[in-house]
Design an enzyme around this catalytic site. Structure first.
Site, PDB file in Angstrom:
ATOM      1  CB  ALA A 118     -28.734-105.507 -68.912  1.00 27.25           C
ATOM      2  CB  THR A 155     -33.226-101.380 -62.383  1.00 36.09           C
ATOM      3  OG1 THR A 155     -34.277-100.440 -62.623  1.00 36.09           O
ATOM      4  CG2 THR A 155     -33.857-102.754 -62.359  1.00 36.09           C
ATOM      5  CE1 TYR A 185     -33.462-103.282 -67.363  1.00 38.82           C
ATOM      6  CE2 TYR A 185     -34.954-102.071 -65.927  1.00 38.82           C
ATOM      7  CZ  TYR A 185     -33.682-102.314 -66.394  1.00 38.82           C
ATOM      8  OH  TYR A 185     -32.627-101.609 -65.886  1.00 38.82           O
ATOM      9  CG  ASN A 202     -35.487 -92.204 -63.697  1.00 41.53           C
ATOM     10  OD1 ASN A 202     -35.871 -92.850 -62.717  1.00 41.53           O
ATOM     11  ND2 ASN A 202     -36.179 -92.139 -64.813  1.00 41.53           N
ATOM     12  CG  HIS A 222     -33.931 -92.984 -71.022  1.00 39.19           C
ATOM     13  ND1 HIS A 222     -33.179 -93.786 -71.842  1.00 39.19           N
ATOM     14  CD2 HIS A 222     -34.299 -93.745 -69.983  1.00 39.19           C
ATOM     15  CE1 HIS A 222     -33.083 -94.984 -71.298  1.00 39.19           C
ATOM     16  NE2 HIS A 222     -33.766 -94.994 -70.176  1.00 39.19           N
ATOM     17  NE  ARG A 280     -40.243 -92.997 -63.187  1.00 35.19           N
ATOM     18  CZ  ARG A 280     -41.548 -93.072 -62.885  1.00 35.19           C
ATOM     19  NH1 ARG A 280     -42.037 -92.404 -61.854  1.00 35.19           N
ATOM     20  NH2 ARG A 280     -42.366 -93.810 -63.616  1.00 35.19           N
TER      21      ARG A 280
HETATM   22  N1  UFG Z   1     -41.925 -89.665 -70.029  1.00 34.51           N
HETATM   23  C1  UFG Z   1     -42.824 -88.859 -70.706  1.00 34.51           C
HETATM   24  N2  UFG Z   1     -42.683 -88.759 -72.061  1.00 34.51           N
HETATM   25  C2  UFG Z   1     -41.684 -89.372 -72.765  1.00 34.51           C
HETATM   26  C3  UFG Z   1     -40.759 -90.187 -72.052  1.00 34.51           C
HETATM   27  C4  UFG Z   1     -40.916 -90.302 -70.679  1.00 34.51           C
HETATM   28  O1  UFG Z   1     -43.747 -88.291 -70.125  1.00 34.51           O
HETATM   29  O2  UFG Z   1     -41.617 -89.237 -73.999  1.00 34.51           O
HETATM   30  C5  UFG Z   1     -42.075 -89.807 -68.576  1.00 34.51           C
HETATM   31  C6  UFG Z   1     -42.313 -91.246 -68.154  1.00 34.51           C
HETATM   32  O3  UFG Z   1     -43.687 -91.537 -68.207  1.00 34.51           O
HETATM   33  C7  UFG Z   1     -41.732 -91.250 -66.743  1.00 34.51           C
HETATM   34  C8  UFG Z   1     -40.609 -90.205 -66.810  1.00 34.51           C
HETATM   35  O4  UFG Z   1     -40.877 -89.426 -67.966  1.00 34.51           O
HETATM   36  O5  UFG Z   1     -42.712 -90.789 -65.853  1.00 34.51           O
HETATM   37  C9  UFG Z   1     -39.242 -90.828 -66.944  1.00 34.51           C
HETATM   38  O6  UFG Z   1     -39.276 -91.774 -68.014  1.00 34.51           O
HETATM   39  P1  UFG Z   1     -37.974 -92.492 -68.593  1.00 34.51           P
HETATM   40  O7  UFG Z   1     -38.439 -93.336 -69.730  1.00 34.51           O
HETATM   41  O8  UFG Z   1     -36.922 -91.466 -68.871  1.00 34.51           O
HETATM   42  O9  UFG Z   1     -37.463 -93.367 -67.385  1.00 34.51           O
HETATM   43  P2  UFG Z   1     -38.239 -94.469 -66.517  1.00 34.51           P
HETATM   44  O10 UFG Z   1     -38.495 -93.847 -65.175  1.00 34.51           O
HETATM   45  O11 UFG Z   1     -39.381 -95.043 -67.224  1.00 34.51           O
HETATM   46  O12 UFG Z   1     -37.169 -95.638 -66.456  1.00 34.51           O
HETATM   47  C10 UFG Z   1     -35.865 -95.491 -65.976  1.00 34.51           C
HETATM   48  C11 UFG Z   1     -34.974 -96.520 -66.671  1.00 34.51           C
HETATM   49  C12 UFG Z   1     -35.403 -97.903 -66.329  1.00 34.51           C
HETATM   50  C13 UFG Z   1     -35.450 -98.076 -64.835  1.00 34.51           C
HETATM   51  C14 UFG Z   1     -36.266 -96.988 -64.199  1.00 34.51           C
HETATM   52  C15 UFG Z   1     -36.160 -97.082 -62.714  1.00 34.51           C
HETATM   53  O13 UFG Z   1     -35.019 -96.335 -68.071  1.00 34.51           O
HETATM   54  O14 UFG Z   1     -34.474 -98.806 -66.863  1.00 34.51           O
HETATM   55  O15 UFG Z   1     -35.807 -95.716 -64.610  1.00 34.51           O
HETATM   56  O16 UFG Z   1     -36.514 -95.885 -62.115  1.00 34.51           O
HETATM   57  F1  UFG Z   1     -36.010 -99.253 -64.536  1.00 34.51           F
END
Ligand code: UFG
Length: 303
Positions: free
Chosen positions: A56, A98, A122, A151, A170, A201
């Site tokens: 996906a 997810t 998504y 995560n 990420h 997270r």
């Molecule tokens: N973050 C930052 N700066 C960055 C990148 C991320 O501050 O440059 C923060 C985000 O705002 C978030 C945390 O770090 O608060 C984690 O962000 P990620 O992008 O690593 O992960 P997400 O929690 O956004 O998303 C992940 C998966 C998704 C899934 C989600 C479910 O990538 O596919 O977890 O919890 F849907």
């Protein structure tokens, strides 16, 4: 891990995001999920007992800009696979779902009976596939386990496999990249209603996630009924805690600046993993954040 635990495995990937070198050449079939007939032939040829479906697109922000691409790949691709499984009489599926199916939950930790209310295409694409799975169970007796990942992070300490996304979005790989390049990472908002103001997270080591798949697969093959499970450790960490862990692991300062919030980020997403622990006997081997970051750092410095 499947091979190590005595299973026979064939990997299907169209290599649009995957990496050929991560799979033994003789086990890889380069195929697109949209090709139902080719999938059905392969499932018959290999006499597959079950399928684990990871294929996906995963970027929330991108899904807000290109919803059609996300629904086509994630929903239509899954439907094609289910169709092929029915044709080949393969009866069990473990599906990568997810935490994004829960949208912006108001309380924590999140258990599987929380309302399903995705807030981006998504997450919605995963909700739609979970619903398809319900119908395929009811009509074709195809049993499935959607695993709702929190995560995914870390790296396989033995196999040298880790996160290689292009572009990388990420947090942990970006923090480690900032250490290496000296270019600051942006913290997306420090005014959330959390103790230090940054988002929380539940970071789950990729090997613990993989082990949950194997347990789910064996549960289904042994006659278990369709069930959804969260996969997380049950402990949340803020963005600033990740930065501090990376500083401890690397012995270097993480350059960062605070920017605005990223659209669609819930303040806190922490799993209740009670059901997975109790029903499938899962126990994470690497729940410690420093170990997760250490393994990701080893991967970032691989030869
Ligand atoms: N973050 C930052 N700066 C960055 C990148 C991320 O501050 O440059 C923060 C985000 O705002 C978030 C945390 O770090 O608060 C984690 O962000 P990620 O992008 O690593 O992960 P997400 O929690 O956004 O998303 C992940 C998966 C998704 C899934 C989600 C479910 O990538 O596919 O977890 O919890 F849907």
């Amino acid at each position: 891990m499947l091979l190590q635990q005595g299973h026979d495995v064939t990997v299907v990937d169209n290599l649009s995001k995957g990496h050929r070198q991560n799979v033994p050449a003789e086990r890889l079939r380069v195929l697109d999920l949209a090709d139902t007939q080719a999938l059905a032939s392969l499932l018959r040829e290999k006499e597959c007992d079950a399928v684990i479906h990871f294929a996906a697109f995963i970027a929330v922000g991108e899904s807000m800009r290109e919803p059609a691409r996300y629904f086509r790949n994630n929903v239509c691709g899954s439907l094609s696979l289910l169709d092929a499984m029915v044709q080949a009489n393969v009866k069990h599926l473990v599906f990568s779902s997810t935490a994004a199916v829960y949208g912006n939950p108001h309380t924590s930790p999140i258990s599987e009976d929380f309302p399903i209310q995705a807030v981006n295409p998504y997450g919605e694409s995963k909700v739609m596939v979970e619903r398809l799975l319900g119908w395929f169970d009811q009509i074709h007796h195809l049993t499935s386990v959607p695993l709702r990942y929190f995560n995914a992070s870390g790296c396989d300490p033995a196999g040298g496999l880790g996160e290689e996304h292009e572009p990388e979005t990420h947090l942990i790989p970006l923090v480690l990249r900032a250490v290496k390049t000296g270019k600051p990472i942006t913290v997306f908002g420090n005014d959330y209603p959390t103790p230090d103001g940054t988002c929380i997270r539940d970071y789950i080591h990729v090997n613990d996630l993989a082990q949950a798949h194997i347990l789910a697969l064996e549960y289904l093959i042994n006659g278990g009924a369709s069930e959804s499970f969260n996969v997380g450790t049950g402990t949340g960490h803020s963005v600033l805690e990740i930065i501090r862990a990376a500083e401890e692991v690397t012995g270097k300062k993480v350059p960062y600046e605070v920017g605005p919030r990223r659209e669609g980020d819930p303040p806190s997403l922490v799993a209740s993993s009670k059901k997975l622990r109790e029903r499938l006997g899962w126990a994470p081997q690497y729940p410690d954040l420093r170990t997760i970051v250490q393994h990701a750092w080893n991967f970032a410095n691989r030869a």
